[in-house]
Write a protein that holds these residues in place. Sequence first.
Motif, PDB file in Angstrom:
ATOM      1  N   GLU A  65      96.091  10.444 -10.150  1.00 15.59           N
ATOM      2  CA  GLU A  65      96.018  11.782  -9.553  1.00 15.59           C
ATOM      3  C   GLU A  65      94.761  12.502 -10.010  1.00 15.59           C
ATOM      4  O   GLU A  65      94.068  13.150  -9.217  1.00 15.59           O
ATOM      5  N   ILE A  66      94.459  12.375 -11.315  1.00 11.70           N
ATOM      6  CA  ILE A  66      93.258  13.034 -11.851  1.00 11.70           C
ATOM      7  C   ILE A  66      92.009  12.424 -11.218  1.00 11.70           C
ATOM      8  O   ILE A  66      91.083  13.144 -10.813  1.00 11.70           O
ATOM      9  N   ASN A  67      91.987  11.096 -11.102  1.00 13.98           N
ATOM     10  CA  ASN A  67      90.825  10.446 -10.459  1.00 13.98           C
ATOM     11  C   ASN A  67      90.692  10.880  -9.007  1.00 13.98           C
ATOM     12  O   ASN A  67      89.588  11.120  -8.511  1.00 13.98           O
ATOM     13  N   ASP A  68      91.823  10.979  -8.293  1.00 14.52           N
ATOM     14  CA  ASP A  68      91.774  11.399  -6.884  1.00 14.52           C
ATOM     15  C   ASP A  68      91.254  12.823  -6.739  1.00 14.52           C
ATOM     16  O   ASP A  68      90.699  13.202  -5.706  1.00 14.52           O
ATOM     17  N   ASP A  69      91.457  13.628  -7.801  1.00 12.52           N
ATOM     18  CA  ASP A  69      90.961  15.009  -7.777  1.00 12.52           C
ATOM     19  C   ASP A  69      89.536  15.119  -8.300  1.00 12.52           C
ATOM     20  O   ASP A  69      89.079  16.209  -8.628  1.00 12.52           O
ATOM     21  N   GLY A  70      88.863  13.999  -8.445  1.00 12.31           N
ATOM     22  CA  GLY A  70      87.457  14.057  -8.853  1.00 12.31           C
ATOM     23  C   GLY A  70      87.202  13.616 -10.271  1.00 12.31           C
ATOM     24  O   GLY A  70      86.082  13.718 -10.774  1.00 12.31           O
ATOM     25  N   GLU A  76      84.953   9.217 -13.259  1.00 20.28           N
ATOM     26  CA  GLU A  76      86.211   8.527 -12.962  1.00 20.28           C
ATOM     27  C   GLU A  76      86.734   7.843 -14.218  1.00 20.28           C
ATOM     28  O   GLU A  76      85.966   7.219 -14.964  1.00 20.28           O
ATOM     29  N   GLU A 293     105.539  21.574  -6.846  1.00 16.35           N
ATOM     30  CA  GLU A 293     105.325  20.177  -7.218  1.00 16.35           C
ATOM     31  C   GLU A 293     106.652  19.423  -7.135  1.00 16.35           C
ATOM     32  O   GLU A 293     107.727  20.003  -7.297  1.00 16.35           O
ATOM     33  N   ASP A 298     106.557  12.108  -5.681  1.00 18.41           N
ATOM     34  CA  ASP A 298     105.230  11.503  -5.926  1.00 18.41           C
ATOM     35  C   ASP A 298     105.367  10.143  -6.604  1.00 18.41           C
ATOM     36  O   ASP A 298     104.644   9.194  -6.285  1.00 18.41           O
ATOM     37  N   TYR A 321      98.125  14.961 -18.619  1.00 19.00           N
ATOM     38  CA  TYR A 321      97.534  16.237 -18.216  1.00 19.00           C
ATOM     39  C   TYR A 321      97.194  17.104 -19.429  1.00 19.00           C
ATOM     40  O   TYR A 321      96.201  17.839 -19.429  1.00 19.00           O
ATOM     41  N   GLU A 328      88.759  18.820 -20.769  1.00 15.68           N
ATOM     42  CA  GLU A 328      88.002  19.811 -19.975  1.00 15.68           C
ATOM     43  C   GLU A 328      87.555  20.968 -20.881  1.00 15.68           C
ATOM     44  O   GLU A 328      86.417  21.426 -20.804  1.00 15.68           O
TER      45      GLU A 328
END
Lengths: 421, 305
Positions: A65-70, A76, A293, A298, A321, A328
Amino acid sequence: MSGRTFSRRSLLASSATALGISVAGCSIGGGSNSGPTVGILEDRSGNFQLNGTSKWQATRLALEEINDDGGLLGEEIEIVDPDPQSDNSRYQELTEKLILQDQVDALWAGYSSATREAIRPIINENEQLYFYTTQYEGGVCDNTIFPVGATARQQLGIVTPYLADEFGDDIYIIAADYNFGQLSGDWVNVLAQENDYNIVGEEYIPLDETDFSSVINRIQDEDPDFIMSMLVGSNHENFYDQRATNEITDIPIGTSTTLAQGHEHIRYDPPALTNVYAGVSYMEEFGDQRDGENIVEDFYERWPDANYLNQEAQNNYFSVYLWAEAVEEAGTFDQQEVISVLEEGRDISAPSGELTLDGATHHMEHEMRVAVCDENHEISFTNNERIGPSFLRSEVEGGDGCNLKEQDKTTQYVPSDVYDV
Amino acid sequence: MSEATLPAIVVYDIAALLFQFLNSFGFIILATVGLAIIFGMMGVINLAHGEFILIGVYGTALTYHAGLPLPVAMGAGVVVTTVFGVVVERTIVRHFYDRLLDSMVATWGLALVISQLLLIVFGSSLDSIGTPLGNVSYGPFSSSIYRSVLLPAVALLVLAGLYVLFTRTEFGIKARATIEDPETARAMGIDTDRMYVATFAIGSALAGLTGALYAPALGSITPNRGSTFLVEAFVAVVVGGPSVILGTLSASGLLSVFNAGGSFFFGTFIGQMLLLLVAIVALRFLPDGITGYVDDWRQRRRAEE
């Protein structure tokens, strides 16, 4: 790990790993990648495959999910996830490989406490950021380890008093015969001392045992008000079928292991799990407490053949997460800097509710519940209570607690450090 | 506790101990008998025996969950395991007759392949089957009728059937002749190849029967459950010695007494430890097993006469 100093021991460990890998015929070429790498060691075969597989699936789901969000910090995340096969020796080899060869920036690994203890020296040696997500006996106060599952003090602490209030205070303890089971049994004894409950029987059972007829006879002989069960693994699950065959489902069972990890209420025909009460932070039936969510949908969309989204899988999911948010904020994958951010403490919205990471102990304040399984194997939840990691925060070290922000530790405290058990 | 109730409680305790003995006795015989035939008669140690049993478990569970009645599903489990055994004998095992260590490595590899294939094809777990027939209650205790009465009875019937098969039928005489001296047996017109296949098929069918019988008493059905059976089977075969039927019976009886007694009086852990300790002591003093010692004793007595 950037900035890691190479000691003689780590050099030896690295040489041994390289030798082991070359002897085993594995590829050692290619080396590490330049981007962020995450290691997942969860059992997809062996005695713990049932619980480990969903942990692996949920970790992958969160990372994908994190990779799909950039990705993270614009990069990546690469995933390295060999199957340790419920074998602690293989865990040790793979942990060294993931740290030294793949140079993972964070590691999720292991179902059982025996596994965690088998790899902890390697984690400590290499100062590896490591998330241990199984609910466990508690007490690990360790610089780079984040045990984000609920502890025995949290799980047993909610379910044992509930059962004593409902049914009476004569308790029979059955638990797996290794560090998790023994220490969990000590915790039930602590709760009994604190609340004047009676322990009328106590038995620790080898992990490979499948025949519980003598255990059931002894339980019948002692006639307790309820049983506290910390049985572990697929072999021990046979206890529930034999309990139903012997028609002792009227003796309630409190547990920190059954239902939430191995979804026994789905796999077993009713009424085997009747009157089982589990102290849990999460079960699939609980759904998703976050706005907008739905982790259950999912999860099955990503893994259509999955068995169950268990408590530990949810812990893997939210802790990915948790790590990503800390990365981040730190603006780097450097593990010490990420740990420093985590040690400031964090609130996080998890499927199980609003949770808080206690920076000083690296443990979580969880929303704990008592999950009740009825005669049709329907699950309901009661006694919602937010419980912090009080043992490490305020009981050990003469009441000063363990504070990893101020002192380096690689210790596991046990109930007997504080209590007379 | 009044004195009048004391004898009743003692009787209940003795009954509980007896049922636990029968439970353990039935399990060890059924886990062992297929392994004992293949080892005792063919000189092959089948370390995939636990996985053969597991195929019986899977065959039974899958057909049961597909809608077949339990006894029919059990039959299907036996058939599937027998067919599998014949295929394995023709493709792998026949190359390893009387090559003890080689056969152990080959069948150990086979065990790993089977459990991984079960995992890949059927996933990490099958839904369980509840144990049938309920329980018998006595005083404060109860015991499963299926585990503590039916399975030991079936185990004894299996041993009796094998005794008749191998001592009272033409097939049995030919099979034993083949095992004893294959060249002479061939010279006498016996198709030894067929005898090997048939004997291995019987061993496999017995493994399948064990799996079928334990499918409803195993609880969770997962691809690693084969090891549940192998340890006890291996220990019992070694303690029992070369005679298939007497060896299995005597070793199961000896080991069960200590396993059940230890479990009943001191807990499950001690029961397991006692079983293994007895095996170690037995092998120290009876290196050829119980039946090996008996044969040796008989021969010495004959020589003295």
